[in-house]
Write a protein that holds these residues in place. Structure first.
Motif, mmCIF file in Angstrom:
data_model
loop_
_atom_site.group_PDB
_atom_site.id
_atom_site.type_symbol
_atom_site.label_atom_id
_atom_site.label_comp_id
_atom_site.label_asym_id
_atom_site.label_seq_id
_atom_site.Cartn_x
_atom_site.Cartn_y
_atom_site.Cartn_z
ATOM 1 N N ILE A 98 18.929 8.752 14.927
ATOM 2 C CA ILE A 98 19.510 7.982 13.826
ATOM 3 C C ILE A 98 18.581 6.828 13.448
ATOM 4 N N LEU A 99 18.048 6.126 14.463
ATOM 5 C CA LEU A 99 17.123 5.031 14.164
ATOM 6 C C LEU A 99 15.807 5.558 13.576
ATOM 7 N N ALA A 100 15.313 6.647 14.158
ATOM 8 C CA ALA A 100 14.032 7.187 13.684
ATOM 9 C C ALA A 100 14.115 7.544 12.203
ATOM 10 N N ILE A 101 15.211 8.202 11.832
ATOM 11 C CA ILE A 101 15.347 8.585 10.425
ATOM 12 C C ILE A 101 15.583 7.351 9.548
ATOM 13 N N ALA A 102 16.359 6.399 10.086
ATOM 14 C CA ALA A 102 16.595 5.172 9.315
ATOM 15 C C ALA A 102 15.289 4.418 9.090
ATOM 16 N N PHE A 103 14.384 4.405 10.082
ATOM 17 C CA PHE A 103 13.097 3.705 9.935
ATOM 18 C C PHE A 103 12.058 4.552 9.190
ATOM 19 N N SER A 104 12.327 5.849 9.046
ATOM 20 C CA SER A 104 11.244 6.745 8.626
ATOM 21 C C SER A 104 10.686 6.424 7.235
ATOM 22 N N SER A 105 11.548 6.023 6.293
ATOM 23 C CA SER A 105 11.026 5.729 4.950
ATOM 24 C C SER A 105 10.095 4.523 4.983
ATOM 25 N N ILE A 106 10.420 3.563 5.858
ATOM 26 C CA ILE A 106 9.561 2.383 5.947
ATOM 27 C C ILE A 106 8.168 2.791 6.424
ATOM 28 N N ALA A 107 8.121 3.783 7.310
ATOM 29 C CA ALA A 107 6.827 4.201 7.859
ATOM 30 C C ALA A 107 6.030 5.066 6.885
ATOM 31 N N THR A 108 6.721 5.813 6.051
ATOM 32 C CA THR A 108 5.990 6.809 5.258
ATOM 33 C C THR A 108 5.881 6.491 3.761
ATOM 34 N N TRP A 109 6.678 5.547 3.270
ATOM 35 C CA TRP A 109 6.622 5.262 1.838
ATOM 36 C C TRP A 109 5.516 4.277 1.510
ATOM 37 N N GLY A 110 5.131 4.283 0.222
ATOM 38 C CA GLY A 110 4.137 3.313 -0.223
ATOM 39 C C GLY A 110 3.586 3.682 -1.577
ATOM 40 N N ILE A 111 2.538 2.968 -1.965
ATOM 41 C CA ILE A 111 2.105 2.995 -3.359
ATOM 42 C C ILE A 111 0.910 3.907 -3.612
ATOM 43 N N ASN A 112 0.569 4.791 -2.664
ATOM 44 C CA ASN A 112 -0.686 5.524 -2.908
ATOM 45 C C ASN A 112 -0.643 6.394 -4.158
ATOM 46 N N GLU A 113 0.504 6.985 -4.453
ATOM 47 C CA GLU A 113 0.577 7.822 -5.649
ATOM 48 C C GLU A 113 0.547 6.965 -6.927
ATOM 49 N N THR A 114 1.242 5.827 -6.877
ATOM 50 C CA THR A 114 1.207 4.903 -8.017
ATOM 51 C C THR A 114 -0.230 4.503 -8.319
ATOM 52 N N MET A 115 -0.970 4.222 -7.262
ATOM 53 C CA MET A 115 -2.352 3.790 -7.416
ATOM 54 C C MET A 115 -3.219 4.922 -7.963
ATOM 55 N N ALA A 116 -3.083 6.106 -7.390
ATOM 56 C CA ALA A 116 -3.897 7.231 -7.857
ATOM 57 C C ALA A 116 -3.599 7.516 -9.328
ATOM 58 N N HIS A 117 -2.333 7.371 -9.704
ATOM 59 C CA HIS A 117 -1.936 7.587 -11.092
ATOM 60 C C HIS A 117 -2.618 6.562 -12.001
#
Ligand SMILES: Nc1ncnc2c1ncn2[C@@H]1O[C@H](COP(=O)(O)OP(=O)(O)O)[C@@H](O)[C@H]1O
Ligand SMILES: [Mg+2]
Lengths: 340, 263
Positions: B64-83
């Protein structure tokens, strides 16, 4: 000291020459062949604070390339650019605080959000004092008619609405210098007029230095006091707009409504541009003749019912220059030096 | 600067949340993931009774914690930047009176804020249906959060590195998948690190990823010594600095391409 100082500016692009076929592809991978292209070739000018400069020339003349070097986005191949005492491509962030820029239809506004959110971001990025921000926002809203637009999402705005917001965003932090690279492209006359008036008003009030490139010479007629004319990367004229028109546009175009044309009309000191049953369009120079003499001449061939005259416009003159009519502008660099 | 960051974060957050349904969809997605993992582990426990030193109820908390934390670990702006690189929007962003990294860090914070909101919603909903182990102490809770915060610059610089690849290729899609896979495996989202082979555990001791998920959860569960926590904090600071230098160098190198050859 001038606010913009450009000396011996050169930009040469390196273009990879693509070779045909598979072998060519691999040759390119190993040792790419470069072709060089000089887009800006030894350009010099200096611009004082508060000037409204039209930077004009045909497509591909090197206008955008120059503007990019002035903003620091592009590093010159050689020569110097100093803007407000700063070399832009070396101290980009510091330079950015002094300038505003519009590039065609690219926008700094956030697509999915209401316009006002982008304005708030600008306020914070440039640390615009609250009262200053309010004053500008109020004035810009009036001048550009933004009232209805500020709460709308950018993606729902029409091109003209978006550009009005973009222009407001560009001037919001009272930049010392604004570069406008084809800001009016694709806009209707009413929006164009609003934008022109806006630029003039702000310049008058805040002494903002503006460099404008455009293909609509009406923009230049309306806004600019000075023009710099670029041709194939080189400046061929730099000076007052009025002087430019006086030098190269010392002619008048007259449209006459006539009837009873008797013979082939032949005029001594005027050129016939168009002729049909009851209309005659001619061009003549004040140096060579007068309207009274011309009318005298014409009346030998027909009856004149009506006459309408107009001064040569920038557009007419430029068309001639591009066609090579005024060879002295193109070939004699001294002309441009004298004109400054 | 702080005000600019907050405004950027707010805007990026709103951009995400412009459709409220985004929030519900992401949260639902997380909960489904939790359910799948818990079913799998319940089946394993009914066979073996133990796995990696966790009891079943600890394992439930872990996921439950791993999934709750998972977006914090994997999200970010790399696609926004590449765009932004692809469309030439970068030319406008380079004219901002703050650095490209600062600008994107603000946006990244907004993205993470959205990840936090989804994480909290996931956590609360799961806490209703399953019995969760609470943090063993308030100090451990604070340390758990602190270690997660130390991970923010690290994932941000990795995002910037992947985004910068957008200067050289038309699509960073493959790199993005790779980045996400590495983080998911080495952070302990897929399975607790203690279940992996020894060499893997040794390797992940020196990588900065298990501190995104595995270590904070173990601190929550009270299974990490304070001396190890200190080691981990120092390790993360060093990684942050190293990745900053790499990201900055790489970006500056790429940007030279634009400033000498045009956009
Ligand atoms: N990035 C680039 N690489 C190679 N050539 C370029 C690049 N950008 C512009 N050019 C060339 O340089 C010339 C001047 O372009 P530009 O400054 O955009 O002209 P203008 O804005 O006056 O239309 C054109 O011939 C154009 O093709
Ligand atoms: Mg151009």
């Amino acid at each position: 000291m001038a606010i913009i100082e450009v000396k011996n500016l050169v930009k040469t692009y390196k273009i990879i020459e693509k070779e045909e076929g598979l072998i060519g592809y691999f040759k390119n991978l190993v040792k790419p062949k470069y072709k060089e292209f000089t887009a800006v070739n030894n350009v010099n000018f200096s611009i004082e604070k508060g000037e409204l400069v039209g930077y004009i020339g045909e497509n591909g003349a090197g206008k955008s390339t120059t503007i990019k070097m002035l903003t620091g986005l592009l590093t010159p191949t050689s020569g110097n650019v100093i803007v407000n005492g700063i070399i832009p491509n070396q101290k980009r962030i510091e330079n950015n605080k002094n300038i505003g820029a519009v590039f065609g239809q690219k926008t700094q506004l956030w697509w999915d959000l209401p316009v006002i959110e982008s304005f708030r971001l600008i306020k914070k990025m440039y640390k615009i004092p609250e009262n200053e921000y309010r004053k500008n926002l109020k004035k810009f809203t009036e001048l550009l008619d933004l009232e209805e637009l500020l709460e709308k999402q950018v993606k729902n705005l029409s091109l003209g609405q978006k550009m009005r917001c973009e222009i407001a965003a560009t001037f919001l932090h009272d930049p010392k210098i604004v570069y406008l690279d084809e800001p009016t492209i694709g806009l209707d006359v009413f929006v164009k007029e609003k934008i022109r008036k806006f630029i003039k008003d702000i310049n008058r009030e805040k002494k903002t230095t503006v460099i404008l490139t455009t293909h609509d010479l009406k923009d230049i007629e309306d806004v600019c006091d000075r023009i710099i004319l670029l041709d194939k990367g080189q400046i061929i004229y730099d000076g007052e707009k009025q002087k430019f028109k006086d030098t190269y546009g010392r002619y008048v175009i007259a449209e006459l409504i006539v009837n009873n044309i008797k013979d082939n009309i032949i005029l001594n000191n005027a050129e016939i541009l168009e002729q049909n049953d009851n209309k005659l369009k001619i061009k003549f120079s004040h140096d060579e003749t007068t309207i009274v003499k011309i009318m005298d001449e014409i009346s030998k061939f027909c009856n004149i019912e009506d006459i309408h005259m107009k001064e040569a416009e920038l557009e007419d003159i430029l068309k001639e220059i591009y066609k090579g009519v005024h060879t002295n502008v193109k070939n004699n660099d001294a002309t441009s030096k004298n004109a400054i | 600067m702080l005000k600019t960051m907050m405004q950027l974060a707010k805007m990026q957050f709103n951009q995400y949340n412009i459709y409220k349904s985004n929030f519900y969809l992401f949260t639902l997605n997380r909960i489904v993931e939790v359910i799948v993992y818990i079913f799998v582990w319940q089946a394993i426990y009914s066979q073996t009774g133990n796995a990696g030193g966790f009891t079943l109820s600890q394992m439930v908390t872990y996921y439950i914690l791993a999934i709750a934390f998972s977006s914090i670990a994997t999200w970010g702006i790399n696609e926004t930047m590449a765009h932004s690189i692809r469309t030439g929007q970068i030319n406008k962003e380079l004219l901002n009176p703050l650095t490209y990294f600062q600008y994107y860090f603000g946006m990244n914070l907004g993205e993470l804020a959205f990840a936090v909101v989804i994480g909290i919603a996931t956590f609360i909903i799961c806490a209703i249906f399953w019995e969760l182990a609470l943090p063993v102490s308030f100090l451990n809770f604070i340390l758990c959060i602190f270690i997660i915060i130390l991970g923010i610059p690290i994932t941000f610089f990795i995002q910037m590195i992947v985004g910068t690849i957008g200067f050289y290729t038309n699509s960073i899609w493959g790199m993005q998948i790779f980045r996400k896979a590495v983080i998911q495996i080495f952070s302990g989202i897929v399975a607790p690190i203690s279940l992996f082979p020894l060499w893997f555990q040794e390797l992940s001791k020196f990588l900065p990823f298990k501190e995104l998920i595995y270590t904070p959860i173990n601190i929550w569960l009270g299974q990490v010594d304070y001396s190890e926590i200190l080691f981990v904090i120092i390790k993360q600071i060093i990684w942050g600095a190293v990745l900053y230098i790499i990201a900055k160098k790489f970006f500056n190198h790429a940007i030279k391409n634009i400033t000498t050859n045009g956009g």
